[in-house]
Each structure stands twice: as C-alpha cells, then as structure tokens.
Motif scaffolding. Structure first.
Motif, PDB file in Angstrom:
ATOM      1  N   GLU A 162       0.858  -1.272  -0.018  1.00 51.03           N
ATOM      2  CA  GLU A 162       0.048  -0.077  -0.067  1.00 51.03           C
ATOM      3  C   GLU A 162       0.703   1.227   0.034  1.00 51.03           C
ATOM      4  O   GLU A 162       2.036   1.185   0.349  1.00 51.03           O
ATOM      5  CB  GLU A 162      -0.764   0.078   1.234  1.00 51.03           C
ATOM      6  CG  GLU A 162      -1.788  -1.172   1.319  1.00 51.03           C
ATOM      7  CD  GLU A 162      -2.908  -1.373   0.339  1.00 51.03           C
ATOM      8  OE1 GLU A 162      -3.385   0.226   0.348  1.00 51.03           O
ATOM      9  OE2 GLU A 162      -3.331  -2.039  -0.033  1.00 51.03           O
ATOM     10  N   VAL A 163       0.254   2.430  -0.386  1.00 48.78           N
ATOM     11  CA  VAL A 163       0.982   3.733  -0.337  1.00 48.78           C
ATOM     12  C   VAL A 163       1.278   4.046   1.149  1.00 48.78           C
ATOM     13  O   VAL A 163       0.464   3.936   2.051  1.00 48.78           O
ATOM     14  CB  VAL A 163      -0.005   4.689  -1.155  1.00 48.78           C
ATOM     15  CG1 VAL A 163       0.575   5.999  -0.867  1.00 48.78           C
ATOM     16  CG2 VAL A 163      -0.254   4.376  -2.560  1.00 48.78           C
ATOM     17  N   ILE A 164       2.538   4.556   1.162  1.00 50.94           N
ATOM     18  CA  ILE A 164       2.840   5.139   2.486  1.00 50.94           C
ATOM     19  C   ILE A 164       2.828   6.688   2.690  1.00 50.94           C
ATOM     20  O   ILE A 164       3.319   7.004   1.698  1.00 50.94           O
ATOM     21  CB  ILE A 164       4.432   4.619   2.925  1.00 50.94           C
ATOM     22  CG1 ILE A 164       4.613   3.031   2.544  1.00 50.94           C
ATOM     23  CG2 ILE A 164       4.986   4.955   4.101  1.00 50.94           C
ATOM     24  CD1 ILE A 164       5.935   2.543   2.840  1.00 50.94           C
ATOM     25  N   ASN A 165       2.223   7.090   3.526  1.00 51.08           N
ATOM     26  CA  ASN A 165       2.417   8.647   3.667  1.00 51.08           C
ATOM     27  C   ASN A 165       3.846   9.076   4.270  1.00 51.08           C
ATOM     28  O   ASN A 165       4.322   8.434   5.149  1.00 51.08           O
ATOM     29  CB  ASN A 165       1.296   9.050   4.731  1.00 51.08           C
ATOM     30  CG  ASN A 165      -0.047   8.907   4.158  1.00 51.08           C
ATOM     31  OD1 ASN A 165      -0.373   9.442   3.295  1.00 51.08           O
ATOM     32  ND2 ASN A 165      -0.851   8.154   5.107  1.00 51.08           N
ATOM     33  N   VAL A 166       4.488  10.325   3.741  1.00 48.47           N
ATOM     34  CA  VAL A 166       5.629  10.744   4.101  1.00 48.47           C
ATOM     35  C   VAL A 166       5.440  12.122   4.598  1.00 48.47           C
ATOM     36  O   VAL A 166       5.090  12.838   4.098  1.00 48.47           O
ATOM     37  CB  VAL A 166       6.566  10.431   2.784  1.00 48.47           C
ATOM     38  CG1 VAL A 166       7.969  11.303   2.913  1.00 48.47           C
ATOM     39  CG2 VAL A 166       6.782   9.259   2.491  1.00 48.47           C
ATOM     40  N   PHE A 167       6.320  12.141   5.872  1.00 51.22           N
ATOM     41  CA  PHE A 167       6.595  13.498   6.285  1.00 51.22           C
ATOM     42  C   PHE A 167       8.011  13.944   6.231  1.00 51.22           C
ATOM     43  O   PHE A 167       8.715  12.781   6.406  1.00 51.22           O
ATOM     44  CB  PHE A 167       6.315  13.764   7.654  1.00 51.22           C
ATOM     45  CG  PHE A 167       4.757  13.703   8.095  1.00 51.22           C
ATOM     46  CD1 PHE A 167       4.225  14.736   8.604  1.00 51.22           C
ATOM     47  CD2 PHE A 167       4.026  12.396   8.231  1.00 51.22           C
ATOM     48  CE1 PHE A 167       2.816  14.935   8.948  1.00 51.22           C
ATOM     49  CE2 PHE A 167       2.662  12.435   8.673  1.00 51.22           C
ATOM     50  CZ  PHE A 167       2.029  13.637   8.724  1.00 51.22           C
ATOM     51  N   LEU A 168       8.493  14.866   5.496  1.00 49.57           N
ATOM     52  CA  LEU A 168       9.762  15.175   5.452  1.00 49.57           C
ATOM     53  C   LEU A 168      10.266  15.774   6.795  1.00 49.57           C
ATOM     54  O   LEU A 168       9.930  17.064   7.124  1.00 49.57           O
ATOM     55  CB  LEU A 168      10.168  15.993   4.294  1.00 49.57           C
ATOM     56  CG  LEU A 168       9.817  15.476   2.822  1.00 49.57           C
ATOM     57  CD1 LEU A 168      10.211  16.508   1.840  1.00 49.57           C
ATOM     58  CD2 LEU A 168      10.698  14.136   2.899  1.00 49.57           C
TER      59      LEU A 168
END
Length: 242
Positions: A125-131
């Motif tokens: 599944e798609v992973i949410n990313v925070f930079l």
C-alpha cells in the motif's frame, strides 16, 4: 480466532485514562489534531489496551521493534515510524510493515527512493511521508537543513516516479530549550509553519505539520500542528533500551 497479548485490567484502565486525558487536552485546542500514541519500548499488551477503545495510530522509533509488533498485532493498526531512519533499515521498514501508515522522519532523497522502490517490489500500500526538517540547527538532530535538497525531494515525491509514497507533510523535533521555554511562541515550530506556507504556495499543497511531543504538544497545536506524538504522558517512563 487470533489472540493478542492482553494487559492486566489495572494497566488497561490506567492507559485508557492517560490517553483520554491527553486526547481531551488535544481536542480542546484543536479537534482536528491527530494524536499518535508513541509506544516505543512498551509491550504489545499496552497497545492492545488502547486498541480496545478504538485507538489505531501508534508511533514506533526502532525498525526491528516495529516489524515485530506489526507481525504480532492487528493489521488495522496505522503505524507511524518516528525514529531516526537509517539507510540500511529503510528497505526492511518498507518491505515488512504492510500497514505502515506514515514515515515521519524522511530526511533525504535516497531514503525516499528506497522506501518507494521497495514498496513497489512488494506491491504494498501507499505510505504517507513527512519530511523531517532540522529547524533548530542542532548537529545531533536529523532532518533537512538545506532548502535546495528539501525542494529536490519534494519534487521527487510529487513526480510520477514516486508511485508508492504520498507527500503528507513536514515534521520537526524542536530543541529542548524551545520546548521548555515559557516565552510563548516556539521558534523551531514557527520555522516549520513558515516553511509549510512556502511549500504550499510553491507547489499548490496543503501540507500537514507533525510537531510536538509530551512536553510541548500543547504549544505545537497552538502554532498549527495537525499531528502530535505523545509517549511518556500516556504510557509512563520507558525502560532503558537494551
């Protein structure tokens, strides 16, 4: 029927009370702020105590610990990885945690590509990313210090090449001195808020902000944080890591 590790009734009630107290404070400041319960170095039974009342967002700091808990616990938990992300462990994280909701500590383009490419290979599944941005400028802290590098990574995340990552927001860990300061506005958080405005305008986004932990989450919410990561106030002091 699967059986999961269960806490004692006393521990369960203690954790539920702690969690609800924090949640009430969070929602009094902003009902839309997401509370991530940071369960690092705590047993899976503690997580199940909160799971029993509908909590699904949990944060972990160590890749191996997260992989092991994800295998042991219900797969509708939404895991947030919030620890220092080492290049060597990035592929493991992407490959072995199918219900990885977000990685909040991405601090380089290479790690983004490793997360994405591994996730593509396993058809996850798609992973949410925070930079993660180093707003305090402290040497020991991870995070982008250079706007050009940050911008290059943002542009990768928004490109067709990044199929398995969703650019959800930016994150910071403020300096201790700013976190305990009683002088109102936290300057490290202010820098992240200003950066959000800049990125939102430049790329037509509405990024989330992940800032604030046990000792400074209230100030973080006042300054616009959409996600707070609270551990000790909910779970109590942690044992030393082996």
């Amino acid at each position: 029927m699967s059986t999961y590790p269960e806490p004692t009734e006393q521990r369960k009630q203690e954790l539920i009370t702690n969690y609800n107290d924090v949640l009430a404070q969070v929602h009094a400041l902003n009902p839309k702020t997401n509370l991530v319960a940071v369960s690092k170095l705590k047993p899976s039974s503690d997580i199940m105590a909160l799971y029993s009342i509908g909590v699904r967002h949990f944060g972990e700091n160590y890749v191996q610990e997260l992989i092991s808990k994800a295998n042991e616990l219900p797969d509708d938990i939404q895991w947030h990885f919030i620890g220092g992300l080492q290049s060597g462990k990035t592929k493991d994280l992407s490959k072995h945690v199918k219900n990885l909701y977000a990685v909040e500590t991405v601090d380089g383009l290479k790690k983004c590509k490793q997360l994405n490419n591994t996730r593509e290979k396993v058809e996850g599944e798609v992973i949410n990313v925070f930079l993660q941005v180093n707003t305090s400028g402290e040497e020991q802290k991870s995070g982008f210090k250079n706007f050009e590098e940050l911008q290059e990574t943002v542009e990768y995340l928004l490109s067709d090449e990044s199929k398995k990552l969703n650019f959800l927001g930016i994150m910071t860990i403020g300096s201790f001195s700013e976190s305990v300061s009683k002088d109102g506005e936290n300057q490290d958080f202010k820098k992240l808020v200003d950066l959000k405005k800049q990125l939102d305008e430049k790329y037509n986004l509405d990024l989330q902000l992940s800032m604030g932990m046990s000792n400074d989450y209230e100030q973080a919410i006042k300054q616009g944080s959409t996600n707070v990561r609270v551990g000790t106030t909910i779970f109590g002091a942690r044992p030393p890591r082996n």
